[in-house]
Design an enzyme around this catalytic site. Structure first.
Site, mmCIF file in Angstrom:
data_model
loop_
_atom_site.group_PDB
_atom_site.id
_atom_site.type_symbol
_atom_site.label_atom_id
_atom_site.label_comp_id
_atom_site.label_asym_id
_atom_site.label_seq_id
_atom_site.Cartn_x
_atom_site.Cartn_y
_atom_site.Cartn_z
ATOM 1 N N HIS A 58 0.839 -1.204 0.000
ATOM 2 C CA HIS A 58 0.000 0.000 0.000
ATOM 3 C C HIS A 58 0.870 1.248 0.000
ATOM 4 O O HIS A 58 1.564 1.547 0.971
ATOM 5 C CB HIS A 58 -0.930 0.019 1.213
ATOM 6 N N HIS A 60 1.017 5.527 -1.416
ATOM 7 C CA HIS A 60 0.601 6.748 -2.102
ATOM 8 C C HIS A 60 1.898 7.518 -2.350
ATOM 9 O O HIS A 60 2.403 8.206 -1.454
ATOM 10 C CB HIS A 60 -0.346 7.590 -1.255
ATOM 11 N N TYR A 120 -5.084 7.594 -7.152
ATOM 12 C CA TYR A 120 -6.344 8.291 -7.413
ATOM 13 C C TYR A 120 -6.163 9.703 -7.952
ATOM 14 O O TYR A 120 -7.149 10.437 -8.157
ATOM 15 C CB TYR A 120 -7.208 8.335 -6.144
ATOM 16 N N HIS A 202 -11.696 3.839 -3.244
ATOM 17 C CA HIS A 202 -10.993 4.636 -2.239
ATOM 18 C C HIS A 202 -11.511 4.338 -0.849
ATOM 19 O O HIS A 202 -10.741 4.080 0.081
ATOM 20 C CB HIS A 202 -11.096 6.133 -2.530
ATOM 21 N N HIS A 229 -9.659 1.245 1.172
ATOM 22 C CA HIS A 229 -9.466 1.748 2.531
ATOM 23 C C HIS A 229 -10.713 1.384 3.333
ATOM 24 O O HIS A 229 -11.823 1.739 2.940
ATOM 25 C CB HIS A 229 -9.338 3.280 2.526
ATOM 26 N N GLU A 232 -10.754 2.935 8.524
ATOM 27 C CA GLU A 232 -9.534 3.540 9.058
ATOM 28 C C GLU A 232 -9.858 4.488 10.208
ATOM 29 O O GLU A 232 -9.079 4.613 11.148
ATOM 30 C CB GLU A 232 -8.801 4.295 7.941
ATOM 31 N N HIS A 266 -5.976 -1.143 6.234
ATOM 32 C CA HIS A 266 -6.109 -0.684 7.622
ATOM 33 C C HIS A 266 -7.029 -1.610 8.427
ATOM 34 O O HIS A 266 -6.605 -2.202 9.403
ATOM 35 C CB HIS A 266 -6.573 0.778 7.734
ATOM 36 N N ASP A 317 2.276 3.068 3.048
ATOM 37 C CA ASP A 317 1.171 4.020 2.958
ATOM 38 C C ASP A 317 1.629 5.446 2.698
ATOM 39 O O ASP A 317 1.974 5.808 1.592
ATOM 40 C CB ASP A 317 0.314 3.913 4.228
#
Length: 444
Positions: A58, A60, A120, A202, A229, A232, A266, A317
């Site tokens: 995971h 970003h 995204y 998302h 996700h 979380e 998560h 992440d």
């Protein structure tokens, strides 16, 4: 192409073996030979402990530009998100390529051989599509290629700001308008030797309930991984209960999202029923302990999820640090803090979560192990640094998980190619300089 690597010590699940020779053909392991006390003629030598390549399930990539900036002062996940939006709005395909290339090179230096990019940031300013609809995703794919690692691009549907709320001005770049619009654009993406294409929702607040099945069906028809996700924040759970009278997990289950190719990221705040649903459907769980601590999210019920049937993987992440060994260690140590007992996972189980199980979560089912037929993705950890010196080599797995860090990675091999040699990236002269330059460009 035939190559031989000689491993001073190798973790051949679940034991550490001295003197192992690997024969490779076209980037795959064809033979594993034990009890080879010295390097065969012409073999490439990997001194230290070699384990399967690490899979960062995971990521970003652009969040790397937030490191330290978001550590100033206090706040919550929601205030952190506002800073994240400001960085996102500045990125272009060109600047994102430069940033992601440097970030993925940092991952290679940390022994990461594959990344799951939860992507995204699709469109231009105000949500205007680029002439090439996947310009941002293609920039990430190219960046991973130049950094020498594999990528599963988890192209993400992000259609709303909350339950029944249109995207805000920051989120317009993320939205394709509808799930059908998302699917049309995502279908243009192509796989290659170092690339897999997957899907992501998302979150339940970002994809309307009546469009969840469109994303799930797209992934199912391609037998592609699907990530989301999930729970979380308690605020997400509360809002979902108000909007639908269901937990996010139940909402996903009711719309066909859960299953063995799906991974919840998560999975922090779950009910007993949620845990049972995830386990009974073999839906995976990606824990990101550093980010979960950094954002004060909480500690997810990892042991209960695994016992229920949810396979565990790990991710960095938001990249507060990039260190899969730290993520593996943190999952165990967090559970110790909560339960006040020790030994929830063996070192072998934690290495598995950071390698084979992470690869599987990203759709690479032929990687993450050191055995014939597997992709030749390897990570070598030095056993002679101030952190790792002293323990017997047969305790190498415990040393790697409970003492080593990304700084102890000596070699990274992807598909039989030496990407990191003696702690230096073989294709990018100075990764720190590349990071500094790319991050400065984003911050203006």
């Amino acid at each position: 192409m035939h190559v031989t690597y000689w491993l001073e010590h190798a973790w051949l699940d679940p034991f550490v073996e001295p003197g192992v020779a690997l024969d490779l053909t076209d980037g795959r392991i064809t033979a594993v030979r034990k009890d080879v006390p010295a390097p065969p003629p012409g073999a490439t030598v990997l001194r230290g402990l070699t384990i399967p390549g690490l899979a960062n399930a995971h990521s970003h990539a652009f969040h790397r530009a937030l490191r330290s900036t978001v550590q100033v002062g206090s706040g919550t996940f929601w205030t952190w998100r506002e800073v994240m939006y400001r960085v996102a709005c500045r990125l272009t395909p060109e600047s994102y390529f430069e940033l992601a290339r440097a970030v993925y090179a940092e991952m290679a230096l940390a022994g990461i051989t594959a990344v799951g990019e939860f992507h995204y940031l699709h469109h231009g300013s105000g949500g205007t599509p680029y002439a090439e609809p996947n310009a941002m995703g293609e920039a990430l794919i190219a960046a991973a290629g130049e950094a020498g690692i594999r990528i599963t691009l988890l192209d993400t549907a992000y259609l709303s700001s909350g339950f029944g709320v249109a995207p805000n001005r920051h989120q317009q770049r993320f939205s394709d308008g509808t799930a059908e619009g998302w699917a049309e654009r995502a279908s243009l993406l192509k796989e290659s030797d170092h690339v897999r294409i997957g899907a992501a929702i998302h979150s339940v607040r970002a994809v309307p309930a009546d469009q969840l099945s469109t994303v799930a069906s797209w992934a199912q028809s391609r037998e592609a991984p699907l990530h989301v996700h999930l729970s979380e924040q308690t605020a997400e759970n509360d809002a979902c209960l108000v909007a639908h009278g269901l937990t996010p997990t139940r909402l996903l289950a009711d719309h066909g999202v859960l299953g063995p190719r799906t991974t919840g990221v998560h999975n922090t705040h779950l009910s007993d029923e949620d845990i049972a649903l995830l386990g009974s459907t073999s839906t995976g769980t990606c824990m990101c302990p550093t980010t979960e601590r950094d954002l004060a999210d909480g500690i997810g019920p990892a042991t209960r999820l695994q016992k229920a049937g949810s396979k565990l993987s790990l991710g960095s992440d938001s990249h507060a640090v990039i260190d899969l060994l730290e993520e593996a260690r943190a999952m165990e140590l967090n559970e110790r803090l909560r339960s006040r007992t020790r030994g929830h996972w063996t070192a072998a189980a934690l290495i598995r979560a950071a390698s084979a199980d992470g690869y599987a979560a990203l759709g690479w089912h032929d990687a993450g192990t050191i055995e014939p037929g597997a992709l030749a993705d390897l990570t070598t950890i030095a056993l002679d640094t101030v952190r790792t010196a002293g323990p017997l080599p047969r305790l190498g797995a415990e040393t790697a998980v409970f003492a080593a860090s990304a700084a102890d990675v000596r070699h990274t091999v992807v598909g039989g190619r030496h990407v990191v040699r003696d702690g230096a990236h073989t294709m990018i002269d100075s990764v720190p300089a590349a990071l500094a330059k790319a991050i400065a460009a984003v911050h203006g």
